[in-house]
Design a protein around this motif. Structure first.
Motif, PDB file in Angstrom:
ATOM      1  N   GLY A   1       0.807  -1.218   0.000  1.00 21.03           N
ATOM      2  CA  GLY A   1       0.000   0.000   0.000  1.00 21.03           C
ATOM      3  C   GLY A   1       0.828   1.249   0.000  1.00 21.03           C
ATOM      4  O   GLY A   1       0.384   2.303   0.395  1.00 21.03           O
TER       5      GLY A   1
ATOM      6  N   ASN B   1      -2.256  -1.775   4.548  1.00 24.30           N
ATOM      7  CA  ASN B   1      -2.043  -0.348   4.771  1.00 24.30           C
ATOM      8  C   ASN B   1      -1.893  -0.076   6.261  1.00 24.30           C
ATOM      9  O   ASN B   1      -2.737  -0.492   7.067  1.00 24.30           O
TER      10      ASN B   1
ATOM     11  N   SER C   1      -0.872   5.005   0.023  1.00 21.80           N
ATOM     12  CA  SER C   1      -0.991   4.839   1.472  1.00 21.80           C
ATOM     13  C   SER C   1      -2.013   5.775   2.088  1.00 21.80           C
ATOM     14  O   SER C   1      -2.589   5.474   3.129  1.00 21.80           O
TER      15      SER C   1
END
Length: 340
Positions: free
Chosen positions: A7, A91, A151
């Motif tokens: 991520g 993430n 992100s």
């Protein structure tokens, strides 16, 4: 050593040292002792004179012991929920607060109050769990349609979704004259906890055991859907199970305590920076640190303006916001600069 970028948030690696897979190390024992010390301090923190009153020890077991037990169980639940969600979404900025899961739990509680004017704790808990699960699945459906998976995009989507649900809950609360219920839920506090009002939190132990049993599969799922499927893992099934476990944990906490922001963000990130991202070896650390953080915040909330107390969610929100900003700034640094 197995490395990957998830991520857009730094390099994630599995611990390469055998010592990191051991649980009962000196640092971990020290952490457990610190948490036990905080628990003892929590037991004897409060305005009521336990030793000087005739019914002092009765009050000790009616209020202090349940409150401290609820603190420990809740800390483990929310930290664990954050860790699992970060794995399956790949993430580090994801946790129940930044995915709208807690807002969905609040909406579930509101609907229960509308349908049942005087709902039992088990009924409120059921409503929060069902809506938490639905809300988290909706969040995942949004993610599947988003091509840019940086992100920051993922938590922004979650925060936006949570804001919409929160606004809808406020509207429904005002329409049905139940705004007080919404206000009470947003003020996450352990002050009302007493014997007979927290026992459902013991279910968190079962959830923790199930997560530990699924640890290897969840870790593989954290490598991404393509990798997980290539290794023979039924990715969709494991994500569904993980979502159910998170929904149950968040729903129980929402029904018993209320909204506790950022705890699932703070703890897993601290452990990840220290130990990497192997769920099985990190799980005890995450639970213990979650217990310690929320117990410390609750002690501060009871003493900072004694003899009054403020909501523990205020302390958690302040600390969590600072950690969130730090993680954002840390993520923006070039990899070379971060290594130096």
């Amino acid at each position: 050593m197995l490395k990957k970028t998830v991520g857009g948030v730094g390099n994630f690696s599995q611990p390469s040292s055998p010592n990191k897979n051991k649980i009962w190390t000196k640092p971990f024992i020290t952490a457990v002792l610190v948490v036990l010390a905080l628990a003892v301090i929590s037991l004897f923190t409060g305005v009521y004179d336990i030793s000087g009153k005739e019914d002092g020890w009765d009050m000790f077991f009616i209020t202090r012991v349940p409150r401290t037990t609820a603190l420990l169980l809740t800390g483990a639940a929310m930290a664990l929920s954050g860790l699992v969600m970060q794995l399956i979404t790949q993430n580090k900025f994801v946790e129940p607060t930044t995915t709208g899961t807690t807002e969905w739990a609040g909406l579930g509680l509101l609907f229960v109050y509308i349908l049942f004017p005087s709902p039992s704790l088990s009924l409120r808990m059921l409503g929060a769990i069902v809506f938490s699960f639905i809300g988290t699945m909706i969040f995942f459906l949004f993610l599947r349609r988003v091509k840019l998976r940086s992100s920051l995009i993922v938590p922004i989507i979650g925060l936006m979704l949570g804001a919409v649900i929160s606004a809808f809950s406020t509207f429904i609360g005002l329409f049905f004259d139940m705004s007080q219920n919404i206000a009470n839920w947003f003020i996450g506090s352990f002050a009302p906890i007493q014997a007979g009002r927290y026992e459902y939190l013991w279910l968190i132990i079962i959830i923790t055991i199930l997560v530990f049993l699924l640890a290897d599969r969840l870790t593989i799922a954290g490598l991404g859907e393509d990798v997980a499927k290539s290794l023979g893992l039924n990715y969709n099934t494991i994500v569904l199970i993980a979502t159910m476990l998170v929904a149950v944990a968040v729903g129980i906490v929402a029904a018993v305590v209320g909204n506790l922001p950022f705890l699932g963000l703070i703890v897993p990130n601290i452990i990840s920076m220290m130990r990497g991202d192997d769920l099985r070896s990190n799980l005890p650390w995450v639970c213990v640190l979650g217990m310690g953080v929320i117990t410390l915040c609750d002690i501060i909330s009871r003493t900072i303006i004694s003899p009054f107390e403020i909501s523990v969610s205020v302390i958690l929100g302040t600390v969590g916001a600072v950690v969130f900003i730090y993680l954002l700034l840390r993520n923006r640094k070039p990899k070379g600069a971060r290594a130096r």
